[in-house]
Design an enzyme around this catalytic site. Structure first.
Site, PDB file in Angstrom:
ATOM      1  N   ARG A  12       0.859  -1.189   0.000  1.00 58.72           N
ATOM      2  CA  ARG A  12       0.000   0.000   0.000  1.00 58.72           C
ATOM      3  C   ARG A  12       0.888   1.229   0.000  1.00 58.72           C
ATOM      4  O   ARG A  12       1.710   1.412   0.913  1.00 58.72           O
ATOM      5  CB  ARG A  12      -0.913  -0.035   1.241  1.00 58.72           C
ATOM      6  CG  ARG A  12      -1.735   1.193   1.371  1.00 58.72           C
ATOM      7  CD  ARG A  12      -2.681   1.202   2.560  1.00 58.72           C
ATOM      8  NE  ARG A  12      -3.220   2.552   2.583  1.00 58.72           N
ATOM      9  CZ  ARG A  12      -3.250   3.351   3.643  1.00 58.72           C
ATOM     10  NH1 ARG A  12      -2.845   2.926   4.824  1.00 58.72           N
ATOM     11  NH2 ARG A  12      -3.698   4.573   3.532  1.00 58.72           N
ATOM     12  N   GLU A  22      -7.167   8.473   6.408  1.00 54.33           N
ATOM     13  CA  GLU A  22      -7.465   9.089   7.702  1.00 54.33           C
ATOM     14  C   GLU A  22      -8.003  10.514   7.581  1.00 54.33           C
ATOM     15  O   GLU A  22      -7.360  11.481   7.995  1.00 54.33           O
ATOM     16  CB  GLU A  22      -6.220   9.047   8.602  1.00 54.33           C
ATOM     17  CG  GLU A  22      -5.750   7.624   8.859  1.00 54.33           C
ATOM     18  CD  GLU A  22      -4.532   7.535   9.771  1.00 54.33           C
ATOM     19  OE1 GLU A  22      -3.932   8.565  10.068  1.00 54.33           O
ATOM     20  OE2 GLU A  22      -4.194   6.411  10.183  1.00 54.33           O
TER      21      GLU A  22
HETATM   22  O1  IFM Z   1       2.658   7.423  10.158  1.00 54.42           O
HETATM   23  C1  IFM Z   1       1.277   7.503  10.331  1.00 54.42           C
HETATM   24  C2  IFM Z   1       0.558   7.370   9.009  1.00 54.42           C
HETATM   25  O2  IFM Z   1       0.981   8.303   8.087  1.00 54.42           O
HETATM   26  C3  IFM Z   1      -0.919   7.521   9.202  1.00 54.42           C
HETATM   27  N1  IFM Z   1      -1.408   6.662  10.235  1.00 54.42           N
HETATM   28  C4  IFM Z   1      -0.698   6.629  11.487  1.00 54.42           C
HETATM   29  C5  IFM Z   1       0.777   6.436  11.250  1.00 54.42           C
HETATM   30  C6  IFM Z   1       1.529   6.393  12.597  1.00 54.42           C
HETATM   31  O3  IFM Z   1       1.350   7.578  13.300  1.00 54.42           O
END
Ligand code: IFM
Length: 456
Positions: A87, A176
């Site tokens: 990914r 996210e």
């Molecule tokens: O590094 C991040 C990623 O970019 C998005 N999710 C959480 C990870 C850890 O903090």
């Protein structure tokens, strides 16, 4: 050389169905470097990380893991670990340096090499359209809080779909969106560093509309695409069984989980949270997400920890709604995140029970710990290895309970730029020496490699 971990991956692997895919994840700004190569434009993370005081160690993504120049080596590394899926995200400013207009062909060529290199090695590419590196000119024009970003995102998606639709089957729209909106425009701890809750909720709203537009564009152009989104979701617990703590936990679940999950799953915004946000939603047509969002094929779940919530005490209130995160006394990772594998099982079972997405991928799971490089160069990261073993076990338990989890991605393939923490936090299953760019598979990575190998 690292010592063989004292776990029995063979037994664990038997709990996964045939065809279950094992992968690792990264994102463009965190690993690529080469921020000026081949016409790439500036992103909000270039601007933010170059602003003094914004990252803990002053780190920027200028070089990061230099993945852009070390692509072949990194592809071979993935193959040597037996990964079945990778990914990655596309850097929007490589493809459209100003965030709009015609594609920068040189930028696309880098991802051609990546996608082709993965396919040649039998690794399934999972393409994330957006993992936070918004072109700076789009931020200058209003960023995610401005509705025009939706049209820009649709245009960008169309470019990628046309270019990669013949080779990429798995598409994730956004990574996210809670972080994009709340950390970027609410708390201001991520680029672009704005502190305005009303802007944050407009940004969140536009991530939903951008997701919707992208799903439509991908679906129309790539009929056999499997489309999803990667949400950071939490297993939420109330600190105590008091009514006040339980209500606070419910509200937190609403702002952190359901505000993103419900519209993606076609339900519109949760009414209790609309009510709680109240006037800060002014100007947002909250009803426009009630209908019209196409279903996803895959729900991507990024899980790191549980959230324990207590009610605010007198004089204590967080904007925009009062939820207070606390601790439950469990061991923590270097991020200060409690290690709670059973939270992953509970979260997966809850998603299945309440939302029933056709398929779930764990699109991120992993841990930051301080790593020590031994004299022989090895990294014996037992705590990370145990984290993976226990979370993979929790995933197996969820599958045994009937949850359709089909893929698991370790976060992250390699140590990288951890946003506001710069290079002070290491999440990789591969160690990166940022002086020499040497990659070394950690004990956790060897464990993962052996787990994958035992499927054969
Ligand atoms: O590094 C991040 C990623 O970019 C998005 N999710 C959480 C990870 C850890 O903090």
């Amino acid at each position: 050389m690292t010592t063989t971990p004292s776990v029995a991956p063979g037994r664990l692997i038997d709990r996964f169905p045939p065809g279950f895919a094992w992968g690792a994840a990264t994102s463009a700004y965190q690993i690529e470097g080469a921020v000026h190569a081949d016409g790439r434009g500036p992103s909000i993370w270039d601007t933010y990380s170059h602003t003094p005081g914004m990252t803990e160690d002053g780190g920027t993504g200028d070089i990061a893991c230099d993945h852009f120049h070390r692509l072949e080596e990194d592809l071979d590394l993935m193959a040597s670990m037996g990964l079945g899926a990778y990914r990655f995200s596309v850097a929007w400013p490589r493809v459209q340096p100003t965030g709009s207009g015609p594609a920068n062909l040189k930028g696309l060529e880098f991802y051609d090499r990546l996608v082709d290199g993965l396919l040649e090695r039998g690794i399934d590419p999972w393409l994330t359209l957006f993992h936070w590196d918004l072109p700076q000119p789009l931020e200058d024009a209003g960023g995610w809080p401005d509705r025009d970003v939706v049209a820009r995102f649709a245009e960008y998606t169309a470019i990628l779909v046309e270019r990669f639709g013949d080779r990429v089957r798995n598409w994730l729209t956004l990574n996210e969106p809670w972080c994009i909106a709340m950390l970027g425009y609410g708390i201001g701890r991520h680029a672009p560093g704005i502190q305005d809750w009303s802007a944050a909720l407009r940004a969140a709203h536009h991530t939903h509309l951008a997701h919707r537009a992208a799903v439509g564009a991908i679906r129309a152009a790539v009929p056999d695409a499997r489309i999803g989104v990667a949400l950071n979701l939490h297993h939420v617990e109330a600190a105590t069984e008091t009514d006040a703590d339980r209500a606070a936990a419910r509200l937190h679940d609403g702002t952190a989980n359901r505000w993103f999950l419900d519209p993606v799953m076609g339900r519109g915004y949760p009414r209790d949270v609309v009510e709680a946000y109240g006037p800060i939603l002014e100007g947002i047509d909250v009803g426009e997400l009630d209908t019209g969002t196409l279903p996803v094929d895959i729900l991507g779940v990024n899980y790191y920890t549980r959230n324990v919530i207590r009610a605010p005490r007198a004089g204590e209130a967080n904007a925009p709604v009062a939820t207070v995160m606390t601790r439950g006394g469990l061991p923590e990772t270097e991020m200060g995140w409690e290690i709670h594998p059973d939270g992953l099982r509970q979260l997966l079972e809850r998603i299945h029970r309440e939302y029933a997405p056709p398929s779930i991928a764990i699109t991120e799971n992993g841990a930051a710990f301080v790593d020590e490089v031994a004299a022989d160069g090895s990294v014996q990261d037992d705590a990370r290895l145990a984290y993976y073993r226990d979370h993979v076990t929790a995933t197996a338990e969820a599958i045994e309970a009937g949850v359709p989890v089909e893929t698991y991605f370790a976060w992250s393939l390699m140590d990288n730029f951890e946003w506001g923490f710069g290079y002070t936090k290491r999440f990789g299953i591969v160690h990166v020496d940022f002086e020499t760019q040497q990659r070394t598979i950690k004990a956790s990575g060897e464990w993962y490699r052996d787990l994958i190998a035992s499927t054969r």
